[in-house]
Design an enzyme around this catalytic site. Structure first.
Site, PDB file in Angstrom:
ATOM      1  N   TRP A 216      14.139 -38.009 -17.947  1.00  0.00           N
ATOM      2  CA  TRP A 216      13.329 -37.210 -17.047  1.00  0.00           C
ATOM      3  C   TRP A 216      11.965 -37.999 -17.479  1.00  0.00           C
ATOM      4  CZ3 TRP A 216      15.440 -33.447 -14.342  1.00  0.00           C
ATOM      5  CH2 TRP A 216      16.678 -33.204 -14.780  1.00  0.00           C
TER       6      TRP A 216
ATOM      7  N   ARG B   7       9.851 -24.373  -6.203  1.00  0.00           N
ATOM      8  CA  ARG B   7      11.107 -24.051  -5.378  1.00  0.00           C
ATOM      9  C   ARG B   7      11.282 -22.677  -4.851  1.00  0.00           C
ATOM     10  NH1 ARG B   7      15.390 -27.752  -8.267  1.00  0.00           N
ATOM     11  NH2 ARG B   7      14.697 -29.623  -7.834  1.00  0.00           N
TER      12      ARG B   7
ATOM     13  N   GLU C 279       0.949  -1.218   0.123  1.00  0.00           N
ATOM     14  CA  GLU C 279      -0.088   0.017   0.016  1.00  0.00           C
ATOM     15  C   GLU C 279       0.687   1.243  -0.117  1.00  0.00           C
ATOM     16  OE1 GLU C 279      -0.118  -2.573   1.763  1.00  0.00           O
ATOM     17  OE2 GLU C 279      -2.049  -2.614   2.814  1.00  0.00           O
TER      18      GLU C 279
ATOM     19  N   SER D 286      17.901 -40.830   8.129  1.00  0.00           N
ATOM     20  CA  SER D 286      17.752 -41.330   9.503  1.00  0.00           C
ATOM     21  C   SER D 286      18.981 -41.915  10.062  1.00  0.00           C
ATOM     22  CB  SER D 286      16.561 -42.192   9.623  1.00  0.00           C
ATOM     23  OG  SER D 286      15.634 -41.504   9.107  1.00  0.00           O
TER      24      SER D 286
ATOM     25  N   THR E 179      16.711 -40.658  -2.379  1.00  0.00           N
ATOM     26  CA  THR E 179      16.852 -39.654  -3.627  1.00  0.00           C
ATOM     27  C   THR E 179      18.076 -38.841  -3.528  1.00  0.00           C
ATOM     28  OG1 THR E 179      14.396 -39.195  -3.932  1.00  0.00           O
ATOM     29  CG2 THR E 179      15.484 -37.719  -4.844  1.00  0.00           C
TER      30      THR E 179
ATOM     31  N   GLU F 293      10.094 -33.073  -2.028  1.00  0.00           N
ATOM     32  CA  GLU F 293      10.257 -33.472  -3.378  1.00  0.00           C
ATOM     33  C   GLU F 293      10.526 -35.111  -3.487  1.00  0.00           C
ATOM     34  OE1 GLU F 293      12.304 -31.535  -6.497  1.00  0.00           O
ATOM     35  OE2 GLU F 293      12.188 -29.215  -5.347  1.00  0.00           O
TER      36      GLU F 293
ATOM     37  N   ASP G 155      19.915 -39.667  -7.308  1.00  0.00           N
ATOM     38  CA  ASP G 155      19.974 -38.406  -8.287  1.00  0.00           C
ATOM     39  C   ASP G 155      20.752 -37.628  -8.007  1.00  0.00           C
ATOM     40  OD1 ASP G 155      17.605 -39.925  -8.958  1.00  0.00           O
ATOM     41  OD2 ASP G 155      15.966 -38.257  -8.263  1.00  0.00           O
TER      42      ASP G 155
ATOM     43  N   ARG H 133      17.140 -22.442 -10.811  1.00  0.00           N
ATOM     44  CA  ARG H 133      18.347 -22.189 -11.996  1.00  0.00           C
ATOM     45  C   ARG H 133      17.605 -21.500 -13.251  1.00  0.00           C
ATOM     46  NH1 ARG H 133      19.111 -27.221 -10.383  1.00  0.00           N
ATOM     47  NH2 ARG H 133      17.356 -27.941 -11.712  1.00  0.00           N
TER      48      ARG H 133
HETATM   49  C1  AOF Z   1       0.170  -4.859   4.703  1.00  0.00           C
HETATM   50  N1  AOF Z   1       0.852  -4.872   3.424  1.00  0.00           N
HETATM   51  O1  AOF Z   1       2.623  -5.322   1.947  1.00  0.00           O
HETATM   52  C2  AOF Z   1       2.282  -6.494   3.870  1.00  0.00           C
HETATM   53  C3  AOF Z   1       1.679  -6.886   5.108  1.00  0.00           C
HETATM   54  O2  AOF Z   1       7.208  -6.380   9.868  1.00  0.00           O
HETATM   55  P1  AOF Z   1       6.237  -5.541   9.001  1.00  0.00           P
HETATM   56  O3  AOF Z   1       5.937  -4.252   9.545  1.00  0.00           O
HETATM   57  O4  AOF Z   1       6.589  -5.915   7.668  1.00  0.00           O
HETATM   58  O5  AOF Z   1       5.149  -6.395   9.121  1.00  0.00           O
HETATM   59  C4  AOF Z   1       4.481  -7.774   8.769  1.00  0.00           C
HETATM   60  C5  AOF Z   1       3.218  -8.036   8.810  1.00  0.00           C
HETATM   61  O6  AOF Z   1       2.393  -7.329   8.073  1.00  0.00           O
HETATM   62  C6  AOF Z   1       3.142  -9.460   8.292  1.00  0.00           C
HETATM   63  O7  AOF Z   1       3.042 -10.381   9.153  1.00  0.00           O
HETATM   64  C7  AOF Z   1       1.629  -9.031   7.479  1.00  0.00           C
HETATM   65  O8  AOF Z   1       0.718  -9.667   8.830  1.00  0.00           O
HETATM   66  C8  AOF Z   1       1.504  -8.001   7.327  1.00  0.00           C
HETATM   67  N2  AOF Z   1       2.272  -7.639   5.995  1.00  0.00           N
HETATM   68  N3  AOF Z   1       0.546  -6.118   5.389  1.00  0.00           N
HETATM   69  O9  AOF Z   1      -0.629  -4.203   4.948  1.00  0.00           O
HETATM   70  C9  AOF Z   1       1.602  -5.645   3.078  1.00  0.00           C
HETATM   71  N4  AOF Z   1       3.514  -7.421   3.658  1.00  0.00           N
HETATM   72 ZN    ZN Z   2       1.017  -2.676   6.243  1.00  0.00          ZN
END
Ligand code: AOF
Ligand code: ZN
Length: 372
Positions: free
Chosen positions: A171, A185, A53, A225, A197, A296, A201, A208
């Site tokens: 593959w 990933r 925002e 383990s 695995t 995976e 593999d 990448r």
């Molecule tokens: C929003 N807009 O773009 C995001 C939000 O440590 P801060 O200040 O970055 O806060 C992280 C928390 O804010 C995160 O756990 C989630 O609840 C919210 N993220 N909120 O309004 C954003 N990335």
């Molecule tokens: Zn925010």
């Protein structure tokens, strides 16, 4: 206002954060004037950087006055690493908000909407909710339960085989499916494989795809383990950190070799079958802010995860090939559920062609999650 179309665009912006916002959510935001012009776009780039925002408001400047903010997630109303978005929105003169979903973070959880309504803004919640929730399923799981979201990814033939009877498996699926795995990933904070695995593999488990170079390679987790995997091969290169989860069965000598090769070693509790308790491993990963886990394979650890009830979702790439062979490995091994009524119930999310293959996504039925 075409809320759906704007939310769709905001979700695209949110996805720019793929692979570098964890443990925060991916968020996108637009500022739209009453005439329908988009005068600001923003997305969250990672912990400590401005929220979506705030970036969108900065782009809009004065044009935010009287405009609508369209966001994929409820604006925060708390002071974290950055200040509350609610106050920034109010100060900008925005008069209405369209949000896809509430923020499941207990520190927010509706209070952002409450604050904006109390300040006189018109608040609408819901358009695009399903896609927005899916995008941040790992964030939601982690912020509410302290555990990672676990996606089991496998590639098989149409008859469910993951390798031929001679062990060859490269593959099974085509290039398109393999590049989709790169996106998975990038989404994941940790990628887990079992010792079989690793030995068969010699996987690198890194990113990448040049389109994803901005994303962080996930933590590589080898579950071994009893210490079968010697400290050689790609898992022990410096391309990404490697964590080895093992049990007390592994001789000290092997633990020291792993550490000398640069890996972190975690001696875990054993499950009743003597193998690493995957539930215990997930809780460890959750504590270190791993939100999304990609499992995976191979078939032994995949079965273990299913049997222990730690799987949330399955992504299966099915190649239109037939291999056969009673001894050829299939997606899951282990003892299996029996009788048939004991099968783990999944809900189909999607099934779509990807190159020459089919991608099937299914979620563990809510009532079955963690039930085994
Ligand atoms: C929003 N807009 O773009 C995001 C939000 O440590 P801060 O200040 O970055 O806060 C992280 C928390 O804010 C995160 O756990 C989630 O609840 C919210 N993220 N909120 O309004 C954003 N990335
Ligand atoms: Zn925010």
């Amino acid at each position: 206002m075409e809320a759906k179309a704007h939310i769709h665009r905001a979700l695209q912006l949110a996805e720019r954060g793929l692979g570098h916002v964890s443990p925060n959510p991916m968020v996108g935001a637009l500022i739209v004037t009453p005439a329908g012009d988009v005068v600001g776009e923003g997305w969250h780039e990672g912990p400590g950087t401005p929220h979506a925002e705030v970036m969108a408001l900065a782009a809009a400047g004065d044009r935010a006055r009287g405009a609508t903010a369209v966001v994929t997630l409820e604006p925060c109303n708390h002071i974290g690493r950055t200040g509350p978005c609610t106050e920034a929105l109010i100060a900008s003169g925005i008069t209405s908000l369209v949000a896809a979903t509430p923020d499941p973070n207990p520190l927010v959880n509706g209070s952002g909407f409450d604050r904006l309504r109390a300040a006189g803004l018109d608040v609408q919640v819901g358009p695009g909710a399903e896609a927005a929730k899916h995008l941040n399923r790992a964030f939601e799981r982690h912020v509410t339960a302290g555990l990672p979201w676990v996606t089991l990814k496998m590639a098989s033939t149409l008859d469910g085989k993951t390798a031929a009877t001679d062990g060859t498996s490269r593959w099974i699926s085509g290039a398109e499916a393999r590049s989709d795995v790169q996106r998975l990933r990038a989404w994941a904070d940790a990628v887990i494989i079992g010792s079989g695995t690793a030995l068969a593999d010699d996987p690198s488990l890194t990113l990448r795809d040049p389109a994803l170079t901005h994303a962080l390679s996930p933590l590589r987790v080898l579950v071994d383990s009893s210490g079968r995997v010697p400290p050689r091969g790609r898992l022990f290169d410096t391309a990404a950190p490697t964590l080895i989860a093992t049990t007390e069965r592994t001789p000290d000598r092997r633990l020291r070799e792993w550490e000398a090769a640069g890996s972190e070693v975690l001696v875990c509790d054993a499950a009743p079958n003597g193998r690493v308790s995957l539930a215990g491993l997930m809780s460890h990963l959750g504590k270190r802010d791993v939100q999304g886990v990609l499992l995976e394979g191979g078939s032994t650890i995949a079965w273990g995860a299913v049997a222990e009830g730690v799987i949330d979702e399955v992504v299966l790439y099915v190649a239109p090939k037939l291999l056969g062979g009673a001894d050829a490995p299939s997606v899951l091994s282990g003892q299996g559920f029996a009788p048939i009524g004991q099968a783990l119930q999944l809900d189909l999310t999607s099934a779509e062609p990807i190159g020459p293959d089919l991608k099937v996504v299914a979620r563990v039925h809510r009532d079955h999650r963690g039930a085994r």
